[in-house]
Design a protein around this motif. Structure first.
Motif, mmCIF file in Angstrom:
data_model
loop_
_atom_site.group_PDB
_atom_site.id
_atom_site.type_symbol
_atom_site.label_atom_id
_atom_site.label_comp_id
_atom_site.label_asym_id
_atom_site.label_seq_id
_atom_site.Cartn_x
_atom_site.Cartn_y
_atom_site.Cartn_z
ATOM 1 N N ALA A 236 -21.902 -75.262 -35.669
ATOM 2 C CA ALA A 236 -22.034 -76.579 -35.042
ATOM 3 C C ALA A 236 -23.299 -77.282 -35.513
ATOM 4 O O ALA A 236 -23.297 -78.501 -35.769
ATOM 5 C CB ALA A 236 -22.034 -76.445 -33.518
ATOM 6 N N ARG A 237 -24.393 -76.536 -35.660
ATOM 7 C CA ARG A 237 -25.635 -77.146 -36.127
ATOM 8 C C ARG A 237 -25.522 -77.570 -37.595
ATOM 9 O O ARG A 237 -26.055 -78.613 -37.984
ATOM 10 C CB ARG A 237 -26.809 -76.188 -35.935
ATOM 11 C CG ARG A 237 -27.183 -75.952 -34.483
ATOM 12 C CD ARG A 237 -28.541 -75.294 -34.343
ATOM 13 N NE ARG A 237 -28.595 -73.978 -34.954
ATOM 14 C CZ ARG A 237 -28.234 -72.856 -34.345
ATOM 15 N NH1 ARG A 237 -27.755 -72.882 -33.116
ATOM 16 N NH2 ARG A 237 -28.343 -71.689 -34.974
ATOM 17 N N VAL A 238 -24.833 -76.773 -38.399
ATOM 18 C CA VAL A 238 -24.634 -77.152 -39.800
ATOM 19 C C VAL A 238 -23.806 -78.426 -39.896
ATOM 20 O O VAL A 238 -24.153 -79.358 -40.636
ATOM 21 C CB VAL A 238 -23.954 -76.007 -40.585
ATOM 22 C CG1 VAL A 238 -23.542 -76.481 -41.976
ATOM 23 C CG2 VAL A 238 -24.893 -74.807 -40.702
ATOM 24 N N SER A 239 -22.728 -78.503 -39.153
ATOM 25 C CA SER A 239 -21.899 -79.710 -39.200
ATOM 26 C C SER A 239 -22.653 -80.926 -38.684
ATOM 27 O O SER A 239 -22.533 -82.031 -39.217
ATOM 28 C CB SER A 239 -20.596 -79.501 -38.415
ATOM 29 O OG SER A 239 -20.849 -79.256 -37.053
ATOM 30 N N GLU A 240 -23.476 -80.729 -37.659
ATOM 31 C CA GLU A 240 -24.295 -81.825 -37.138
ATOM 32 C C GLU A 240 -25.311 -82.278 -38.184
ATOM 33 O O GLU A 240 -25.561 -83.483 -38.348
ATOM 34 C CB GLU A 240 -25.018 -81.387 -35.869
ATOM 35 C CG GLU A 240 -25.850 -82.483 -35.228
ATOM 36 C CD GLU A 240 -26.587 -82.014 -33.988
ATOM 37 O OE1 GLU A 240 -27.348 -82.823 -33.416
ATOM 38 O OE2 GLU A 240 -26.407 -80.839 -33.587
ATOM 39 N N ALA A 241 -25.883 -81.321 -38.914
ATOM 40 C CA ALA A 241 -26.864 -81.658 -39.947
ATOM 41 C C ALA A 241 -26.249 -82.471 -41.072
ATOM 42 O O ALA A 241 -26.944 -83.247 -41.738
ATOM 43 C CB ALA A 241 -27.485 -80.377 -40.508
ATOM 44 N N ILE B 61 -31.944 -77.174 -40.937
ATOM 45 C CA ILE B 61 -30.747 -77.059 -41.770
ATOM 46 C C ILE B 61 -30.590 -78.301 -42.627
ATOM 47 O O ILE B 61 -30.297 -78.215 -43.829
ATOM 48 C CB ILE B 61 -29.500 -76.846 -40.892
ATOM 49 C CG1 ILE B 61 -29.562 -75.477 -40.214
ATOM 50 C CG2 ILE B 61 -28.220 -76.973 -41.720
ATOM 51 C CD1 ILE B 61 -28.506 -75.262 -39.154
ATOM 52 N N ALA B 62 -30.788 -79.471 -42.041
ATOM 53 C CA ALA B 62 -30.671 -80.716 -42.792
ATOM 54 C C ALA B 62 -31.634 -80.733 -43.972
ATOM 55 O O ALA B 62 -31.294 -81.190 -45.074
ATOM 56 C CB ALA B 62 -30.919 -81.912 -41.881
ATOM 57 N N ALA B 63 -32.839 -80.204 -43.769
ATOM 58 C CA ALA B 63 -33.832 -80.175 -44.841
ATOM 59 C C ALA B 63 -33.421 -79.208 -45.946
ATOM 60 O O ALA B 63 -33.555 -79.509 -47.135
ATOM 61 C CB ALA B 63 -35.197 -79.788 -44.280
ATOM 62 N N MET B 64 -32.909 -78.037 -45.568
ATOM 63 C CA MET B 64 -32.585 -77.039 -46.595
ATOM 64 C C MET B 64 -31.354 -77.414 -47.416
ATOM 65 O O MET B 64 -31.235 -77.019 -48.572
ATOM 66 C CB MET B 64 -32.449 -75.639 -45.976
ATOM 67 C CG MET B 64 -31.279 -75.422 -45.068
ATOM 68 S SD MET B 64 -31.198 -73.675 -44.447
ATOM 69 C CE MET B 64 -32.661 -73.603 -43.400
#
Length: 235
Positions: free
Chosen positions: A109-114, A76-79
């Motif tokens: 949660a993963r998006v916010s973490e990214a 997600i962080a990459a995209m």
């Protein structure tokens, strides 16, 4: 579709934000992407199928292929790298509890973490807590509302730039271009087009940060409604 709106506080000479949309193939996501592209903005999003991607590409939208329930934080962080705003418009819409858990809670949660440690803004399209309370809800629907609330609480505790938008009951009627927007609003209904217009205006109004906003049908033009929120937080 109503005409695109520009918040009065947005400076026209500033570069337009680049926007990544989770849920871009959904009804609100598509409307938002179309509005942003009409402005000439760079828009991308995550899609599951080639058919979805091709339809978006025809509108000038780039896409990344994948399943939101399965992509990890690093992916997600990459995209979303290089984007100024992430809109999370994905959701199970009170479907199977496992899907609700995977999308409305864990994926958010993963998006916010990214986004932790970045300057990227996150706008979450959520739901009014009062929605459907006049009905006899199924177990799946009760689970959906509980998960949405839990996900909101978790997001508010993240050290990132977030906005939570809670619309009332969504309809596919033509947009009116007028709304009621504030920290607390009544629950009636709102067109998806007007929700997309408010999301568009929030994308273009970077001064609104870390706020929960509720959205309903109302008498105030979208531009003015968002402008009032921006001015109230700057006072």
């Amino acid at each position: 579709m109503t005409s695109p709106t520009t918040p009065a506080t947005a400076a026209s000479e500033e570069p337009l934000p680049r926007v990544f949309i989770f849920g871009i193939s959904g009804r609100v996501g598509r409307l938002l992407a179309s509005r942003l592209r009409t402005r000439g903005m760079t828009v991308s999003g995550l899609t599951r199928s080639t058919q979805q991607a091709e339809a978006l590409h025809a509108d000038g939208v780039t896409t990344v292929s994948g399943e939101l329930a399965h992509v990890g934080t690093e992916e997600i962080a990459a995209m979303v790298s290089g984007f100024d705003v992430v809109v999370f418009a994905a959701g199970s819409n009170a479907g199977h509890p496992d899907v609700t858990d995977d999308i409305d809670d864990a994926a958010l949660a993963r998006v916010s973490e990214a986004l932790s440690g970045t300057q990227t803004r996150l706008i979450l399209l959520s739901v009014l807590p009062e929605a459907w309370r006049e009905r006899s809800l199924s177990d799946e629907e009760e689970h959906y509302f509980a998960v949405k609330k839990r996900a909101e609480v978790a997001l508010t505790r993240e050290p990132i730039d977030w906005i939570i938008l809670r619309p009332s009951l969504l309809t596919d009627d033509p947009g009116r271009g007028t709304v009621a927007l504030g920290p607390a609003e009544l629950h009636d209904e709102i067109t998806r087009d007007d929700v997309a217009a408010v999301l568009e205006a929030l994308v273009l109004e970077p001064t609104i940060s870390r706020r929960i906003l509720e959205l309903n049908e109302g008498p105030t033009a979208v531009t003015e409604a968002v402008g009032r929120i921006a001015r109230s937080y700057q006072a």
